[in-house]
Design a protein around this motif. Sequence first.
Motif, mmCIF file in Angstrom:
data_model
loop_
_atom_site.group_PDB
_atom_site.id
_atom_site.type_symbol
_atom_site.label_atom_id
_atom_site.label_comp_id
_atom_site.label_asym_id
_atom_site.label_seq_id
_atom_site.Cartn_x
_atom_site.Cartn_y
_atom_site.Cartn_z
ATOM 1 N N LEU A 46 0.820 -1.211 0.000
ATOM 2 C CA LEU A 46 0.000 0.000 0.000
ATOM 3 C C LEU A 46 0.852 1.259 0.000
ATOM 4 N N GLY A 47 2.031 1.175 0.605
ATOM 5 C CA GLY A 47 2.902 2.336 0.640
ATOM 6 C C GLY A 47 3.423 2.731 -0.726
ATOM 7 N N GLY A 48 3.336 1.818 -1.670
ATOM 8 C CA GLY A 48 3.848 2.095 -3.008
ATOM 9 C C GLY A 48 2.807 2.528 -4.007
ATOM 10 N N VAL A 49 1.570 2.780 -3.569
ATOM 11 C CA VAL A 49 0.516 3.163 -4.510
ATOM 12 C C VAL A 49 -0.045 4.529 -4.141
ATOM 13 N N ASN A 50 -0.616 5.189 -5.137
ATOM 14 C CA ASN A 50 -1.259 6.473 -4.913
ATOM 15 C C ASN A 50 -2.563 6.503 -5.696
ATOM 16 N N VAL A 51 -3.650 6.760 -5.004
ATOM 17 C CA VAL A 51 -4.952 6.934 -5.648
ATOM 18 C C VAL A 51 -5.323 8.400 -5.502
ATOM 19 N N ALA A 52 -5.344 9.110 -6.631
ATOM 20 C CA ALA A 52 -5.576 10.556 -6.598
ATOM 21 C C ALA A 52 -7.049 10.914 -6.452
ATOM 22 N N LEU A 88 -7.426 4.066 -12.166
ATOM 23 C CA LEU A 88 -6.476 2.954 -12.099
ATOM 24 C C LEU A 88 -6.476 2.091 -13.357
ATOM 25 N N GLY A 89 -7.376 2.386 -14.282
ATOM 26 C CA GLY A 89 -7.435 1.620 -15.533
ATOM 27 C C GLY A 89 -8.058 0.249 -15.376
ATOM 28 N N VAL A 90 -8.891 0.052 -14.333
ATOM 29 C CA VAL A 90 -9.474 -1.265 -14.085
ATOM 30 C C VAL A 90 -11.005 -1.219 -14.011
ATOM 31 N N ALA A 91 -11.615 -0.184 -14.564
ATOM 32 C CA ALA A 91 -13.079 -0.070 -14.472
ATOM 33 C C ALA A 91 -13.771 -1.300 -15.041
ATOM 34 N N ASN A 92 -13.228 -1.862 -16.121
ATOM 35 C CA ASN A 92 -13.835 -3.049 -16.729
ATOM 36 C C ASN A 92 -13.551 -4.320 -15.946
ATOM 37 N N ASN A 93 -12.659 -4.230 -14.967
ATOM 38 C CA ASN A 93 -12.232 -5.404 -14.212
ATOM 39 C C ASN A 93 -12.803 -5.457 -12.794
ATOM 40 N N VAL A 94 -13.582 -4.456 -12.433
ATOM 41 C CA VAL A 94 -14.143 -4.373 -11.088
ATOM 42 C C VAL A 94 -15.653 -4.199 -11.200
ATOM 43 N N THR A 95 -16.398 -5.111 -10.593
ATOM 44 C CA THR A 95 -17.856 -5.020 -10.573
ATOM 45 C C THR A 95 -18.326 -4.905 -9.122
ATOM 46 N N THR A 96 -19.145 -3.895 -8.873
ATOM 47 C CA THR A 96 -19.636 -3.585 -7.536
ATOM 48 C C THR A 96 -21.147 -3.771 -7.518
ATOM 49 N N ALA A 124 -17.357 5.397 2.289
ATOM 50 C CA ALA A 124 -16.331 5.924 1.400
ATOM 51 C C ALA A 124 -14.935 5.531 1.874
ATOM 52 N N SER A 125 -14.720 5.549 3.194
ATOM 53 C CA SER A 125 -13.407 5.155 3.724
ATOM 54 C C SER A 125 -13.114 3.692 3.410
ATOM 55 N N GLN A 126 -14.132 2.841 3.532
ATOM 56 C CA GLN A 126 -13.939 1.425 3.218
ATOM 57 C C GLN A 126 -13.642 1.227 1.733
ATOM 58 N N LEU A 127 -14.382 1.916 0.886
ATOM 59 C CA LEU A 127 -14.150 1.753 -0.553
ATOM 60 C C LEU A 127 -12.814 2.361 -0.971
ATOM 61 N N LYS A 128 -12.351 3.351 -0.248
ATOM 62 C CA LYS A 128 -11.033 3.915 -0.559
ATOM 63 C C LYS A 128 -9.930 2.904 -0.299
ATOM 64 N N ILE A 129 -9.991 2.185 0.829
ATOM 65 C CA ILE A 129 -8.946 1.192 1.085
ATOM 66 C C ILE A 129 -9.053 0.042 0.093
ATOM 67 N N VAL A 130 -10.269 -0.286 -0.346
ATOM 68 C CA VAL A 130 -10.416 -1.304 -1.396
ATOM 69 C C VAL A 130 -9.755 -0.819 -2.679
ATOM 70 N N ALA A 131 -9.980 0.445 -3.031
ATOM 71 C CA ALA A 131 -9.340 0.991 -4.233
ATOM 72 C C ALA A 131 -7.819 0.934 -4.113
ATOM 73 N N ARG A 188 -2.488 -4.409 -6.590
ATOM 74 C CA ARG A 188 -2.662 -5.806 -7.027
ATOM 75 C C ARG A 188 -1.399 -6.379 -7.644
ATOM 76 N N GLY A 189 -0.619 -5.543 -8.346
ATOM 77 C CA GLY A 189 0.614 -6.032 -8.954
ATOM 78 C C GLY A 189 1.638 -6.407 -7.908
ATOM 79 N N ALA A 190 1.833 -5.525 -6.937
ATOM 80 C CA ALA A 190 2.795 -5.796 -5.867
ATOM 81 C C ALA A 190 2.368 -7.000 -5.040
#
Length: 473
Positions: A289-295, A366-374, A305-312, A318-320
């Motif tokens: 998590l320390g290596g990612v940034n969600v703007a 993050l370029g994953v809109a097609n890969n995440v279904t909520t 919103a806080s829960q969905l932020k940590i999910v994002a 996911r790569g790391a």
Amino acid sequence: MSSSNNWTRRLVLQRALQLSAMGVATPLAINLAAIGEAAAFDTTDYKALVCVFLYGGNDYANTVVPYDAANYALYHQIRAGTAGENQAGIALARAALAPTALTPLVPQTLTDNLQYALAPPLAGLKGLWDQGKLAVQLNVGPLVKPTTLAQYNSTNRVANPLPPKLFSHNDQQSIWQSEGSEGATVGWGGRLGDIALATASNNPNSLLTCISASGNAVFVAGRDALQYQISAGSAQSPGGAIKINALTGGLAAAVSALITRNSAHVIENEYAAVTRRSIALEGIVNGALGGVNVATAFPTGNPLASQLKIVARLIAARGALNMRRQVFFVSIGGFDTHNNLMTDHPTLMQRVNDAMTAFYAATVELGVANNVTTFTASDFGRTLASNADGSDHGWGSHSFVMGGAVNGGRFYGTAPRVSLQSDDQVGQGRLLPTTGVDQFAATLARWFGCSATDLPGILANIGNFSNTNLGFV
């Protein structure tokens, strides 16, 4: 059986009590049927399924609201309750619905020519509908098999089985998440994780397949896919892996001795193993998590919103973490609106809207809109009838499905009639579901990568339904 394998309730609890007394709260929920490791989903793409659970029983009629003049008039008449003909009661004003009126992207004719609008605070979700990124599944709820009103009223429960303990909060929450009443230990999200693990070959962090940002949740508990709990954080903390506080104090040596010694009792060893996994994963997760940034900006003061932020952030990592399939659970409470519906429900709708729209924007970033279904789910819907200040426990309800892969801008399922006497409700406007949770879940499971032959192992009642792909994704 040898004495080394014998255990009593006292011995099972002894180690847990020793650890808990030292503040050892593990984010890995213990599932005694799920001992051991498995490998990852064997595919080159990434997919995540996110369950947004609305605890308390969401009022369906003030979420997806009849809007055409004829059906709105029926809705208003029913929901005026004791307030009188010229008062609103618990009915939303029709003029307030105009900005969120839904026009399907593909022409649809619904029951009684119904047109719908979303609750006024759901303007962001309405925008996603217009973009084809949000769908509405109508009148979905727990069913053992397709059920008519006559079958519901029948006394022959062998031929006409019903879900157990209808209208009970705890049981219906559990049935939605696991197909079992309160006390169930495995959820269908966890079983999706099991399938992912069973068909996998190379994921060193398989324990991060099923994650809850909302405490212990049976939805993400599998047999092999252990549930991992993550902290959503606060204004003072960005969230992340849950620390075991005892390891940073004077009891660190004692805790280490407890979790590394070999016991003669299987359950004690398993508790210690889970604690060791938690310690190891804390460094892995927080490091990633320390290596990612969600703007994308998420609203503050909004627990969902806080829960969905940590999910994002976890999806961004996911790569790391070397993840290819993940199932997440988040939730928000407060939907038991027997009272103060017109005050409390709009606030809840605003929180859901703001959190979900921010989360979708983050997946685009993050370029994953097609890969995440909520998707959304709740204990049950509520009565269409008013009790003067709110609505009471119901059964069927409406769910949202959101994501880039969603065939959005349209309704799925059968629209219920706006009535207290129709054959698609069981009294006071409690909807008799026309779509079962099994069908809804099977559609999501197919998108996730499961085959038709996998479905019976995930959803116990799916063989009772002819349609296992509703088409919304």
